[in-house]
Write a protein that holds these residues in place. Sequence first.
Motif, PDB file in Angstrom:
ATOM      1  N   GLU A  40      19.720  -9.054   4.482  1.00  0.00           N
ATOM      2  CA  GLU A  40      20.269  -7.681   5.091  1.00  0.00           C
ATOM      3  C   GLU A  40      19.724  -6.620   4.945  1.00  0.00           C
ATOM      4  OE1 GLU A  40      24.526  -5.302   4.784  1.00  0.00           O
ATOM      5  OE2 GLU A  40      24.197  -7.104   3.522  1.00  0.00           O
ATOM      6  N   GLU A  41      19.339  -5.668   6.038  1.00  0.00           N
ATOM      7  CA  GLU A  41      18.699  -4.344   5.982  1.00  0.00           C
ATOM      8  C   GLU A  41      19.539  -3.492   5.249  1.00  0.00           C
ATOM      9  OE1 GLU A  41      16.620  -1.303   9.106  1.00  0.00           O
ATOM     10  OE2 GLU A  41      16.575  -3.536   9.429  1.00  0.00           O
ATOM     11  N   VAL A  42      19.340  -2.824   4.522  1.00  0.00           N
ATOM     12  CA  VAL A  42      20.176  -1.564   3.904  1.00  0.00           C
ATOM     13  C   VAL A  42      19.398  -0.384   4.172  1.00  0.00           C
ATOM     14  CG1 VAL A  42      21.290  -3.019   2.158  1.00  0.00           C
ATOM     15  CG2 VAL A  42      18.784  -1.976   1.415  1.00  0.00           C
ATOM     16  N   GLY A  43      18.173  -0.230   4.653  1.00  0.00           N
ATOM     17  CA  GLY A  43      17.509   1.076   4.664  1.00  0.00           C
ATOM     18  C   GLY A  43      16.265   0.800   5.763  1.00  0.00           C
ATOM     19  N   ARG A  44      15.576   1.902   6.096  1.00  0.00           N
ATOM     20  CA  ARG A  44      14.371   1.949   6.865  1.00  0.00           C
ATOM     21  C   ARG A  44      13.908   3.383   7.028  1.00  0.00           C
ATOM     22  NH1 ARG A  44      13.946  -0.797  12.811  1.00  0.00           N
ATOM     23  NH2 ARG A  44      14.806  -2.431  11.734  1.00  0.00           N
ATOM     24  N   PHE A  45      12.498   3.201   6.815  1.00  0.00           N
ATOM     25  CA  PHE A  45      11.978   4.493   7.086  1.00  0.00           C
ATOM     26  C   PHE A  45      10.578   4.329   8.007  1.00  0.00           C
ATOM     27  CE2 PHE A  45      10.145   2.748   3.025  1.00  0.00           C
ATOM     28  CZ  PHE A  45       8.721   2.791   3.062  1.00  0.00           C
ATOM     29  N   THR A  46       9.776   5.455   8.569  1.00  0.00           N
ATOM     30  CA  THR A  46       8.622   5.476   9.276  1.00  0.00           C
ATOM     31  C   THR A  46       7.813   6.397   8.595  1.00  0.00           C
ATOM     32  OG1 THR A  46       9.814   4.608  11.257  1.00  0.00           O
ATOM     33  CG2 THR A  46       7.538   5.619  11.454  1.00  0.00           C
ATOM     34  N   SER A  47       6.740   5.965   8.385  1.00  0.00           N
ATOM     35  CA  SER A  47       5.470   6.848   7.584  1.00  0.00           C
ATOM     36  C   SER A  47       4.212   6.636   8.023  1.00  0.00           C
ATOM     37  CB  SER A  47       5.741   6.440   6.002  1.00  0.00           C
ATOM     38  OG  SER A  47       4.854   7.458   5.623  1.00  0.00           O
ATOM     39  N   ASN A  48       3.442   7.915   7.922  1.00  0.00           N
ATOM     40  CA  ASN A  48       1.853   7.702   8.473  1.00  0.00           C
ATOM     41  C   ASN A  48       1.226   8.296   7.217  1.00  0.00           C
ATOM     42  OD1 ASN A  48       2.632  10.524   8.349  1.00  0.00           O
ATOM     43  ND2 ASN A  48       1.625  10.967  10.184  1.00  0.00           N
ATOM     44  N   ASP A  49       1.822   8.064   6.070  1.00  0.00           N
ATOM     45  CA  ASP A  49       0.983   8.361   4.786  1.00  0.00           C
ATOM     46  C   ASP A  49      -0.058   7.270   4.541  1.00  0.00           C
ATOM     47  OD1 ASP A  49       0.623   9.405   2.178  1.00  0.00           O
ATOM     48  OD2 ASP A  49       1.654   7.481   1.447  1.00  0.00           O
ATOM     49  N   PRO A  50      -1.246   7.736   4.375  1.00  0.00           N
ATOM     50  CA  PRO A  50      -2.668   7.021   4.319  1.00  0.00           C
ATOM     51  C   PRO A  50      -2.319   6.006   2.938  1.00  0.00           C
ATOM     52  CG  PRO A  50      -3.018   9.152   4.699  1.00  0.00           C
ATOM     53  CD  PRO A  50      -1.546   9.291   4.665  1.00  0.00           C
ATOM     54  N   GLY A  51      -1.602   6.700   1.793  1.00  0.00           N
ATOM     55  CA  GLY A  51      -1.555   5.768   0.813  1.00  0.00           C
ATOM     56  C   GLY A  51      -0.411   4.427   0.895  1.00  0.00           C
ATOM     57  N   LEU A  52       0.480   4.813   1.681  1.00  0.00           N
ATOM     58  CA  LEU A  52       1.306   3.650   1.982  1.00  0.00           C
ATOM     59  C   LEU A  52       0.593   2.642   2.895  1.00  0.00           C
ATOM     60  CD1 LEU A  52       4.170   2.576   2.078  1.00  0.00           C
ATOM     61  CD2 LEU A  52       4.669   3.638   4.282  1.00  0.00           C
ATOM     62  N   LEU A  53      -0.023   3.126   3.934  1.00  0.00           N
ATOM     63  CA  LEU A  53      -1.040   2.224   4.900  1.00  0.00           C
ATOM     64  C   LEU A  53      -1.792   1.148   4.024  1.00  0.00           C
ATOM     65  CD1 LEU A  53      -1.569   4.899   7.684  1.00  0.00           C
ATOM     66  CD2 LEU A  53       0.047   2.697   7.956  1.00  0.00           C
ATOM     67  N   ALA A  54      -2.584   1.924   2.977  1.00  0.00           N
ATOM     68  CA  ALA A  54      -3.392   1.360   2.137  1.00  0.00           C
ATOM     69  C   ALA A  54      -2.658   0.168   1.074  1.00  0.00           C
ATOM     70  CB  ALA A  54      -4.041   2.122   1.349  1.00  0.00           C
ATOM     71  N   PHE A  55      -1.670   0.776   0.760  1.00  0.00           N
ATOM     72  CA  PHE A  55      -0.864  -0.127  -0.235  1.00  0.00           C
ATOM     73  C   PHE A  55      -0.068  -1.381   0.590  1.00  0.00           C
ATOM     74  CE2 PHE A  55       3.587  -1.263  -1.886  1.00  0.00           C
ATOM     75  CZ  PHE A  55       3.175  -1.553  -2.952  1.00  0.00           C
ATOM     76  N   VAL A  56       0.251  -1.317   1.672  1.00  0.00           N
ATOM     77  CA  VAL A  56       0.875  -2.284   2.566  1.00  0.00           C
ATOM     78  C   VAL A  56      -0.492  -3.382   3.096  1.00  0.00           C
ATOM     79  CG1 VAL A  56       2.108  -3.019   4.503  1.00  0.00           C
ATOM     80  CG2 VAL A  56       2.988  -1.083   3.039  1.00  0.00           C
ATOM     81  N   GLY A  57      -1.303  -2.566   3.436  1.00  0.00           N
ATOM     82  CA  GLY A  57      -2.440  -3.367   4.174  1.00  0.00           C
ATOM     83  C   GLY A  57      -1.917  -4.123   5.317  1.00  0.00           C
ATOM     84  N   GLY A  58      -2.659  -5.467   5.336  1.00  0.00           N
ATOM     85  CA  GLY A  58      -2.147  -6.264   6.373  1.00  0.00           C
ATOM     86  C   GLY A  58      -0.895  -7.121   6.197  1.00  0.00           C
ATOM     87  N   ARG A  59      -0.346  -6.777   5.204  1.00  0.00           N
ATOM     88  CA  ARG A  59       0.968  -7.771   4.706  1.00  0.00           C
ATOM     89  C   ARG A  59       2.134  -7.339   5.753  1.00  0.00           C
ATOM     90  NH1 ARG A  59       2.298  -6.486  -1.268  1.00  0.00           N
ATOM     91  NH2 ARG A  59       1.644  -4.423  -0.783  1.00  0.00           N
ATOM     92  N   ALA A  60       2.910  -8.404   5.939  1.00  0.00           N
ATOM     93  CA  ALA A  60       4.221  -8.227   6.595  1.00  0.00           C
ATOM     94  C   ALA A  60       5.365  -7.985   5.705  1.00  0.00           C
ATOM     95  CB  ALA A  60       4.460  -9.375   7.520  1.00  0.00           C
ATOM     96  N   SER A  61       5.272  -8.135   4.480  1.00  0.00           N
ATOM     97  CA  SER A  61       6.552  -8.070   3.663  1.00  0.00           C
ATOM     98  C   SER A  61       5.951  -8.098   2.014  1.00  0.00           C
ATOM     99  CB  SER A  61       7.493  -9.102   3.791  1.00  0.00           C
ATOM    100  OG  SER A  61       7.105 -10.067   3.149  1.00  0.00           O
ATOM    101  N   ASN A  62       6.544  -7.813   1.179  1.00  0.00           N
ATOM    102  CA  ASN A  62       6.103  -7.735  -0.162  1.00  0.00           C
ATOM    103  C   ASN A  62       6.095  -9.294  -0.654  1.00  0.00           C
ATOM    104  OD1 ASN A  62       9.172  -7.713  -0.264  1.00  0.00           O
ATOM    105  ND2 ASN A  62       9.036  -7.780  -2.436  1.00  0.00           N
ATOM    106  N   LEU A  63       6.545 -10.131   0.274  1.00  0.00           N
ATOM    107  CA  LEU A  63       6.490 -11.662  -0.068  1.00  0.00           C
ATOM    108  C   LEU A  63       5.125 -12.231   0.244  1.00  0.00           C
ATOM    109  CD1 LEU A  63       9.998 -12.624   1.061  1.00  0.00           C
ATOM    110  CD2 LEU A  63       9.342 -12.067  -1.311  1.00  0.00           C
ATOM    111  N   ASP A  64       4.326 -11.456   1.022  1.00  0.00           N
ATOM    112  CA  ASP A  64       2.923 -11.868   1.370  1.00  0.00           C
ATOM    113  C   ASP A  64       2.039 -11.825   0.145  1.00  0.00           C
ATOM    114  OD1 ASP A  64       3.997 -12.438   3.945  1.00  0.00           O
ATOM    115  OD2 ASP A  64       2.939 -10.650   4.791  1.00  0.00           O
TER     116      ASP A  64
END
Length: 64
Positions: A40-64
């Motif tokens: 179940e989705e409990v929240g959502r956000f959109t960001s252009n923060d370069p640190g976030l983009l680097a942290f997530v990288g190419g992953r689709a989720s934290n399960l990757d």
Amino acid sequence: MDVDRVAELRRWEDSGAVWRVVGRTASTLTVALMTCDGGEEVGRFTSNDPGLLAFVGGRASNLD
């Protein structure tokens, strides 16, 4: 007020919950915050923060 989205995702992971990328461009991510079972989705956000983009990288989720 600026929100540290990387810290938010790390706290989310540490609590055993799931986050998923639900939208991606070259410079922006939209992330859904899910319940611990990922059902179940409990929240959502959109960001252009370069640190976030680097942290997530190419992953689709934290399960990757």
